[in-house]
Write an enzyme that holds these catalytic residues in place. Structure first.
Site, PDB file in Angstrom:
ATOM      1  N   HIS A  23       0.835  -1.207   0.000  1.00 40.14           N
ATOM      2  CA  HIS A  23       0.000   0.000   0.000  1.00 40.14           C
ATOM      3  C   HIS A  23       0.867   1.253   0.000  1.00 40.14           C
ATOM      4  CE1 HIS A  23       0.790   0.930   4.256  1.00 40.14           C
ATOM      5  NE2 HIS A  23       0.622  -0.372   4.503  1.00 40.14           N
ATOM      6  N   GLU A 135      -0.747  -7.805   7.061  1.00 34.91           N
ATOM      7  CA  GLU A 135       0.649  -7.946   7.488  1.00 34.91           C
ATOM      8  C   GLU A 135       0.755  -8.483   8.915  1.00 34.91           C
ATOM      9  OE1 GLU A 135       4.703  -5.257   7.577  1.00 34.91           O
ATOM     10  OE2 GLU A 135       2.799  -4.311   7.153  1.00 34.91           O
TER      11      GLU A 135
END
Length: 186
Positions: A23, A135
Site C-alpha cells: 500500500h 501484514e
C-alpha cells in the site's frame, strides 16, 4: 527449481504471474517511522493513505497502464484495510466514474475523507478482499479494520463475500501476532 535450458514442467503460457503491491504511505507510517510507539495511537485506527500515499498510487497506476501490465491482470486481491483497498482501487480501478444506475463505483467519492473522486468499476479486473491478507494482527489500531458493512458503502464493487464476520474478530487489543503466527497464517 533447476534453471537449466531443458524443457520446463510448466510452460509459461500455463502459468500465472503474481504481482505483490504494498500500500501507499499511510497516515500511521509518517509518525511510525519516527517512533515505533506511534503505532499505538488510536487516531490511526484503520489508517488511510496520506497525500504522498495517493501520489504513489497515481504513479504506480501510470506505470501499470503505460507498461501494458494492466491488460494482463485477471484478479486483484486486497486486504480489508482502508489503505490497502484505496491502493488497490486507485491502481487497478477503471477510468473516470460517472454516476449510472448500471455501474457501481469501486470507491465512492471522498471515501473516508480522502478528497478523491469516485473510481469506476468499468473495464477493470475484479477486486476481492481477503481477511487473512494482512501484514500483522493485534495491538496496533492501524491494523484493525472497520466493519465490512462500512466498507461495502465506501467500496461497493469490491467483493467481500469471503469474509465471514462483519466485525474484525481476528484483531486483539492486547496480543500482537508473532512472526511465526504470521508465517503460519500465510
Amino acid at each position: 527449481m533447476d534453471s537449466g535450458a531443458g524443457p520446463s514442467l510448466f510452460p509459461l503460457h500455463r502459468c500465472k504471474t503474481i504481482h505483490l503491491v504494498r500500500h501507499g504511505q499511510g497516515i500511521h507510517n509518517v509518525d511510525g517511522e519516527k517512533s515505533y510507539k506511534s503505532y499505538m495511537n488510536p487516531e490511526y485506527f484503520d489508517a488511510q493513505l496520506t497525500p504522498l500515499g495517493w501520489q504513489q498510487v497515481d504513479n504506480l497506476r501510470k506505470h501499470v497502464r503505460s507498461s501494458g501490465l494492466y491488460k494482463k491482470i485477471d484478479l486483484v486481491i486486497t486486504s480489508p484495510l482502508l489503505r490497502t483497498m484505496q491502493t488497490a482501487v486507485g491502481v487497478f480501478g477503471g477510468e473516470g466514474y460517472t454516476d449510472r444506475f448500471d455501474v457501481v463505483p469501486l470507491m465512492v467519492a471522498n471515501a473516508a475523507d480522502s478528497g478523491r473522486a469516485a473510481i469506476s468499476s468499468l473495464d477493470c479486473p475484479p477486486l476481492i478482499a481477503l481477511e487473512l491478507c494482512r501484514e500483522h494482527l493485534g495491538v496496533h489500531p492501524c491494523d484493525k479494520r472497520r466493519s465490512i458493512s462500512d466498507y461495502q458503502f465506501l467500496f461497493p464493487a469490491i467483493d467481500f463475500s469471503l469474509i465471514e464476520s462483519d466485525e474484525d474478530i481476528l484483531w486483539k487489543a492486547n496480543v500482537r501476532e508473532t512472526k511465526e503466527e504470521v508465517a503460519a497464517r500465510d
